[in-house]
Design an enzyme around this catalytic site. Structure first.
Site, PDB file in Angstrom:
ATOM      1  CG  ASN A  90      13.031   3.451  -2.476  1.00  0.00           C
ATOM      2  OD1 ASN A  90      13.926   4.239  -2.188  1.00  0.00           O
ATOM      3  ND2 ASN A  90      13.063   2.730  -3.600  1.00  0.00           N
ATOM      4  NE  ARG A  91       9.644   6.148   4.822  1.00  0.00           N
ATOM      5  CZ  ARG A  91       8.671   7.057   4.893  1.00  0.00           C
ATOM      6  NH1 ARG A  91       8.916   8.310   4.581  1.00  0.00           N
ATOM      7  NH2 ARG A  91       7.461   6.713   5.282  1.00  0.00           N
TER       8      ARG A  91
END
Ligand code: C5P
Length: 398
Positions: free
Chosen positions: A212-213
């Site tokens: 994920n970011r």
């Protein structure tokens, strides 16, 4: 409580090593962090740099000579020794270290070091053979046994062409050493604070993964804030692009399961757990041992299994548990229900759709909810400041 450097008097002793060009950046970083910086240059340092190089940055007079009638020290030769909250000698040459170890007082820096009751940090910078020489080693041990902090030196390429121990630590690391020393009797002194950070990586095959970011910046900033209040701060970090911070133990993990095991082990003697990591909710049911082939099919399906909820499954007892809720809608309502379902004491809710908060930014806009129904809306703050506001609440609960 905020950055321990704000409003503090730092005396920076600069001695005659070529690494003194980095002391200019160091002085600048200390000033930018809010410290009042008095520079003392030895004769050796003045062979490399001019006093005006420092005074332009510090906006304060630079001491170059103990006997200069224009200097504050001519009226009170221990003025800086008395005023200092901390004395940092960077770079510290073998000669400056020897003088301090032997209690010499014939120049402004040595006299200040002998007279001060403030903590002292030396950042050695010299040729590797000079540092490794038993004379220097004895002097360093002597200073350390009297309570001085010896920050560095790092290993690497030296001006002499040698590779070895003798490089002065980078200015940002030295600023952190000053923060650690100034904050060591802070309100988290003697407490262990575990912080998780980054986005876990869930492998599919040897080359692919789901992640994920999360940048890890929020978790690292909280741990730095805890360190600067005297805590023993530990980060359990999923992969990030961030360097390990000075004075913090970093346990590196990749997957949610590895993070759970590391967090569980670290929490055995922790006073608080702050879960800032973005833990993957799912992982691939099977991790292929060979790279998956494209094949001829137009679709492909990966079966996923749920990861355990780390923060929900841990602790109880006296440990304070803090979670994050990164939300894109109904921020407070969703955070409230997570606070209850995960058994948290505090939850920090943030709206990840806003440009100045959330992933990869240096700032965040957070609402703190606590188990007693308290709601504190923090405005736009640096992540380090957000860390301090979360820790203010943790301190109240401890
Ligand atoms: O459920 P959600 O992922 O939104 O909850 C966020 C909070 O729960 C964060 O503090 C996160 O670190 C933690 N969490 C966890 N284990 C998981 C998923 C999230 O500890 N498997």
């Amino acid at each position: 409580m905020t950055d321990p450097l704000v409003g503090r008097h730092v005396t920076l002793g600069v001695t005659g090593s070529i690494a003194c060009y980095k002391a200019v950046d160091l002085a600048s970083k200390l000033v930018q962090a809010g410290a009042m910086v008095d520079v003392i240059m030895t004769d050796g340092a003045q062979e490399f740099l001019w006093p005006i190089t420092f005074s332009s940055i510090t906006h304060r007079p630079v001491v170059t000579n103990l006997f200069d009638p224009q200097s504050e020290l001519s009226m009170d030769h221990v003025a800086l020794a008395k005023r200092s909250d901390v004395v940092l000698v960077a770079p510290a040459t073998a000669d400056a270290i020897a003088k301090a170890a032997w209690g010499m007082a014939g120049d402004a820096l040595s006299a200040t070091l002998l007279a001060t009751e403030a903590p002292v940090i030396f950042a050695p910078a010299m040729d590797a053979n000079m540092y490794d020489n038993p004379a220097t080693q004895e002097n360093v041990s002597k200073l350390r046994s009297r309570g001085a902090v010896i920050a560095g030196p790092a290993e690497g390429r030296l001006a002499s062409g040698l590779v070895g121990r003798g490089r002065m630590l980078e200015p940002s690391a030295l600023v952190d050493h000053v923060r650690i020393v100034l904050g060591r009797d802070g309100d988290l002194s003697g407490k262990k604070i575990v912080v998780s950070a980054g986005g876990t990586q869930e492998p599919i095959d040897p080359v692919r993964m789901i992640t994920n970011r999360s940048s890890g910046k929020m978790g690292f900033a909280i741990a730095e804030a805890a360190r600067d209040r005297g805590a023993n701060a530990v980060i359990v970090s999923a992969p990030t692009a961030l360097p390990d911070p000075t004075g913090i133990t970093v346990v590196h993990v990749e997957t949610a399961l590895e993070m759970r095991d590391a967090v569980t082990a670290q929490c055995e003697d922790a006073d608080a757990l702050i879960m800032a990591a973005a833990v993957a909710d799912w992982r691939s049911a099977e991790v292929a041992s060979q790279k998956l082939k494209k094949g001829s099919a137009e679709t492909m399906t990966i079966e996923m299994v749920k990861n355990p909820d780390i923060v929900a499954g841990i602790g109880g007892g006296r440990m304070v548990k803090v979670g994050f809720a990164a939300e894109s809608e109904d921020v407070v309502e969703n955070a409230q229900s997570k606070l209850l379902s995960k058994g948290l004491d505090i939850i920090a809710a943030n709206d990840i759709t806003s440009a100045d908060s959330g992933f990869a930014t240096d700032t965040n806009r957070v609402v703190l909810l606590d188990r007693d129904g308290g709601v504190t809306e923090l405005g736009l703050l640096s992540k380090y400041e957000v860390g301090h506001r979360i820790l203010d609440k943790v301190v109240q609960m401890l």
